[in-house]
Design an enzyme around this catalytic site. Structure first.
Site, PDB file in Angstrom:
ATOM      1  N   LYS A 124       0.810  -1.224   0.000  1.00 37.19           N
ATOM      2  CA  LYS A 124       0.000   0.000   0.000  1.00 37.19           C
ATOM      3  C   LYS A 124       0.843   1.274   0.000  1.00 37.19           C
ATOM      4  O   LYS A 124       0.414   2.287  -0.550  1.00 37.19           O
ATOM      5  CB  LYS A 124      -0.964   0.002   1.203  1.00 37.19           C
ATOM      6  CG  LYS A 124      -1.821  -1.254   1.341  1.00 37.19           C
ATOM      7  CD  LYS A 124      -2.631  -1.592   0.104  1.00 37.19           C
ATOM      8  CE  LYS A 124      -3.182  -3.009   0.171  1.00 37.19           C
ATOM      9  NZ  LYS A 124      -3.581  -3.570  -1.119  1.00 37.19           N
ATOM     10  N   GLU A 148      -2.641   7.983   7.784  1.00 32.50           N
ATOM     11  CA  GLU A 148      -3.449   8.722   6.819  1.00 32.50           C
ATOM     12  C   GLU A 148      -4.492   9.535   7.560  1.00 32.50           C
ATOM     13  O   GLU A 148      -4.919   9.161   8.656  1.00 32.50           O
ATOM     14  CB  GLU A 148      -4.182   7.706   5.918  1.00 32.50           C
ATOM     15  CG  GLU A 148      -4.039   7.951   4.443  1.00 32.50           C
ATOM     16  CD  GLU A 148      -4.742   6.888   3.621  1.00 32.50           C
ATOM     17  OE1 GLU A 148      -4.062   6.223   2.838  1.00 32.50           O
ATOM     18  OE2 GLU A 148      -5.974   6.721   3.762  1.00 32.50           O
ATOM     19  N   HIS A 206     -15.816  -5.558   6.531  1.00 26.84           N
ATOM     20  CA  HIS A 206     -15.058  -5.480   5.277  1.00 26.84           C
ATOM     21  C   HIS A 206     -15.493  -6.518   4.247  1.00 26.84           C
ATOM     22  O   HIS A 206     -14.797  -6.785   3.289  1.00 26.84           O
ATOM     23  CB  HIS A 206     -13.553  -5.552   5.543  1.00 26.84           C
ATOM     24  CG  HIS A 206     -13.107  -4.497   6.508  1.00 26.84           C
ATOM     25  ND1 HIS A 206     -13.105  -3.164   6.175  1.00 26.84           N
ATOM     26  CD2 HIS A 206     -12.719  -4.569   7.803  1.00 26.84           C
ATOM     27  CE1 HIS A 206     -12.710  -2.463   7.229  1.00 26.84           C
ATOM     28  NE2 HIS A 206     -12.473  -3.282   8.230  1.00 26.84           N
ATOM     29  N   ARG A 214      -7.700  -7.913  -9.977  1.00 32.51           N
ATOM     30  CA  ARG A 214      -8.406  -9.144 -10.360  1.00 32.51           C
ATOM     31  C   ARG A 214      -9.800  -8.792 -10.869  1.00 32.51           C
ATOM     32  O   ARG A 214     -10.232  -7.641 -10.752  1.00 32.51           O
ATOM     33  CB  ARG A 214      -8.569 -10.029  -9.115  1.00 32.51           C
ATOM     34  CG  ARG A 214      -9.365  -9.311  -8.020  1.00 32.51           C
ATOM     35  CD  ARG A 214      -9.745 -10.185  -6.846  1.00 32.51           C
ATOM     36  NE  ARG A 214     -10.693  -9.505  -5.973  1.00 32.51           N
ATOM     37  CZ  ARG A 214     -10.370  -8.681  -5.001  1.00 32.51           C
ATOM     38  NH1 ARG A 214      -9.102  -8.395  -4.751  1.00 32.51           N
ATOM     39  NH2 ARG A 214     -11.302  -8.097  -4.263  1.00 32.51           N
TER      40      ARG A 214
HETATM   41  C1  MV4 Z   1     -10.010   4.444   5.272  1.00 36.36           C
HETATM   42  C2  MV4 Z   1     -11.168   4.852   5.960  1.00 36.36           C
HETATM   43  C3  MV4 Z   1     -11.248   6.166   6.347  1.00 36.36           C
HETATM   44  N1  MV4 Z   1     -10.226   7.011   6.093  1.00 36.36           N
HETATM   45  N2  MV4 Z   1      -9.031   5.328   5.017  1.00 36.36           N
HETATM   46  C4  MV4 Z   1     -11.124  -0.217   5.082  1.00 36.36           C
HETATM   47  C5  MV4 Z   1     -10.438  -1.320   4.380  1.00 36.36           C
HETATM   48  C6  MV4 Z   1      -9.150  -0.778   3.934  1.00 36.36           C
HETATM   49  N3  MV4 Z   1      -8.844  -1.237   2.625  1.00 36.36           N
HETATM   50  C7  MV4 Z   1      -9.324   0.713   3.954  1.00 36.36           C
HETATM   51  N4  MV4 Z   1     -10.491   0.986   4.732  1.00 36.36           N
HETATM   52  C8  MV4 Z   1     -10.783   2.249   5.135  1.00 36.36           C
HETATM   53  N5  MV4 Z   1      -9.837   3.187   4.872  1.00 36.36           N
HETATM   54  C9  MV4 Z   1      -9.144   6.586   5.432  1.00 36.36           C
HETATM   55  N6  MV4 Z   1      -8.147   7.447   5.194  1.00 36.36           N
HETATM   56  C10 MV4 Z   1     -12.167   3.919   6.202  1.00 36.36           C
HETATM   57  C11 MV4 Z   1     -11.984   2.602   5.801  1.00 36.36           C
HETATM   58  C12 MV4 Z   1     -13.081   1.721   6.095  1.00 36.36           C
HETATM   59  C13 MV4 Z   1     -13.883   1.181   5.087  1.00 36.36           C
HETATM   60  C14 MV4 Z   1     -13.643   1.456   3.745  1.00 36.36           C
HETATM   61  C15 MV4 Z   1     -14.431   0.908   2.758  1.00 36.36           C
HETATM   62  C16 MV4 Z   1     -15.487   0.091   3.095  1.00 36.36           C
HETATM   63  C17 MV4 Z   1     -15.751  -0.205   4.411  1.00 36.36           C
HETATM   64  C18 MV4 Z   1     -14.955   0.335   5.421  1.00 36.36           C
HETATM   65  C19 MV4 Z   1     -15.237   0.046   6.741  1.00 36.36           C
HETATM   66  C20 MV4 Z   1     -14.444   0.571   7.731  1.00 36.36           C
HETATM   67  C21 MV4 Z   1     -13.364   1.407   7.407  1.00 36.36           C
END
Ligand code: MV4
Length: 511
Positions: free
Chosen positions: A127, A211, A246, A303
């Protein structure tokens, strides 16, 4: 960009090994069949009677049930590929689909991996590397540290500069593991240690970065397709905010909050992201969208995704056919300006899970599986009636997708299709999906990634008094019918004693 590749380098694909199981293996084989491409299935011991084995032209046993001894066995899969004489391997999703070493091993064996290059998979798997690359390409991103942080002091400095709340994320991350929200400086140290140790045990890599935390975001992702001739197009967005832990449960295309202008900017950002890593094949660029409709790069999935059918519904494009085409080295069959959005599509993932008890997996025999049908309904099922949802793998039974000229039609159609869907033997997420379809917030298109946590409690699925009365009445009718059918037929009597029933009557009574 590998635009130097010429049409002379086209390598026709005549036979494909599908290194997967369930609905996605069937999905890939269906397009292969339409295109006259021979198919090879691989399977684990308990999958010997699975539908993907029967659909394929040939099938080979990989090993016992555990994925590590079957669907993840790279060497065995490559041995099968060589023995069967395939030109290409389609990895589906999960398993080996985002494994750069496997993509490389395929290339070394002279077999086309139907997916992006090992380098692109590797770049997007890390990442922090992906962040650096996206920064360079000018893709919008939440403010954050360019690299993994060395210690608590550096984290504190970065968090101060970014401004609280911040989110600590694992560099090797995905799926929310090793992620911690920090709302004030006092909690930073502890959260950092927890994130690092969680990342270390989940990925064998404890590196984390910091972040800006985006509160109540929406998850909006862009589907892209790229060929080896320097053409990259996007196929608009999918809204995937309805998730739990997730795991996506409901997806749709287009997103109810994306305007034409935002769509164009997000689409261009996704195309830039793909071009920046020399991407070829189908991919998805995930973004977070905040309340002010600012969007931020989250990650890129290298994918074909579970939720690809909603994009197929609204664009009319067969994404697997395009994957095969670009993997052969041929150019995409269309340009960006050829693509239009037609109507609206929704996907519900039907899992063998019990929504009334915390979505615990409920594997077991599918005594009945009668999927819905009719206008605007598509079902991609991986299990059939009489088959089993196995404990060893993902408990998804099927993906139910509906299309409508408008979002409202697609939602009503989904609720109708869910009501029509008959499954017996396991608990399913069908009642939960109906809860979502009937929810005012969902109907109005106003939801965030917190929707399930904020809106759903298992009581929402508790049967009503009227429902219970209907169930009791149905059970009584069933018991009575069963008794009638299994009891000895009454013996007719006339004045002279017993008479012989006609054969017709005798057999009719036996039913
Ligand atoms: C975030 C966020 C808020 N702010 N990044 C969740 C999985 C991972 N791939 C990244 N995720 C998140 N990143 C920032 N800067 C909130 C999440 C997140 C989330 C994102 C997409 C779908 C569901 C989620 C559930 C909790 C947190």
């Amino acid at each position: 960009m590998p635009s130097s590749q010429s049409a002379a380098e086209v390598r026709p694909i005549r036979k494909v090994l599908v290194a997967n199981r369930g609905e996605i293996a069937l999905r890939v084989m269906r397009t292969c069949r339409e295109r006259g491409i021979a198919t090879v299935a691989v399977y684990s011991a308990p999958d010997r009677t699975a539908p993907h084995v029967r659909m394929a032209d040939e099938a080979y046993l990989l090993g016992p049930a555990p994925s590590s001894e079957s669907y993840l066995k790279q060497e065995t899969i490559l041995e099968v590929a060589a023995a069967a004489g395939v030109d290409a391997i389609h990895p589906g999703y999960g398993f080996l689909s985002e494994n750069a070493d496997f993509a490389e091993a395929c290339a070394d064996a002279g077999i086309t991996f139907i997916g992006p290059s090992p380098d692109a998979i590797r770049a997007m798997g890390d990442k922090t590397a992906a962040r650096a690359m996206m920064q360079e390409a000018g893709v919008p991103m939440a403010p954050g540290t360019p690299d993994a942080i060395a210690d608590a002091e550096e984290a504190a400095g970065a968090a101060e500069e970014i401004g609280y709340p911040v989110l600590i994320k694992a560099a090797a991350g995905g799926g929310g593991k090793g992620m911690r929200v920090v709302r004030e400086a006092a909690n930073l140290h502890r959260a950092l240690e927890m994130a690092q140790s969680e990342a270390q045990s989940a990925f064998g890599d404890g590196r984390v970065f910091v972040e800006k935390y985006i509160d109540q975001p929406r998850h909006v992702e862009i589907q892209i397709l790229a060929d080896a001739h320097g053409h990259t197009v996007h196929l608009f967005e999918r809204e995937c905010s309805i998730q739990r832990r997730h795991q996506k449960v409901v997806e749709e295309a287009p997103s109810p909050i994306v305007t034409p202008d935002l769509r164009e900017r997000m689409g261009q950002a996704a195309v830039d992201a793909a071009a920046a890593c020399g991407y070829v094949n189908a991919g998805t660029v995930e973004f977070l969208v905040d309340a002010d409709r600012h969007f931020y790069f989250m990650e890129m999935n290298t994918r074909l995704q579970v939720e690809h059918p909603v994009t197929e519904w609204i664009t009319g494009v067969d994404l697997v056919a395009e994957q095969l085409r670009v993997a052969e080295g041929r150019p995409l069959a269309f340009a960006q300006e050829d693509l239009r959005i037609n109507g609206h599509a929704i996907e519900c993932r039907i899992y063998a899970e019990d929504p009334a008890s915390g979505f615990l997996p409920d594997p077991g025999p599918l005594h009945r599986h009668a999927p819905p049908s009719g206008p605007g309904v598509r079902v991609d099922a991986g299990v059939e009636e009489g088959g089993d949802v196995l404990i060893h793998y993902d408990p998804m039974i099927s993906k139910l997708t509906t299309w409508g000229a408008t979002r409202d039609v697609a939602v009503r159609r989904m609720d109708r299709a869910l009501a029509e869907y008959a499954i017996a033997g396991v608990q399913t997420t069908i009642p939960f999906c109906r809860f979502v379809m009937q929810h005012e917030g969902f109907r109005s298109g106003e939801m965030s990634t917190h929707f399930v946590d904020q809106e759903f409690t298992p009581d929402a699925l508790a049967p009503t008094d009227a429902g219970l009365r209907r169930a009791v009445a149905a059970a009584a009718v069933l018991a009575h019918t069963h008794q009638q059918q299994t009891a000895e037929p009454p013996t007719p009597v006339n004045g002279k004693g017993l008479i012989q029933l006609s054969n017709w009557k005798k057999h009719r009574r036996a039913y």
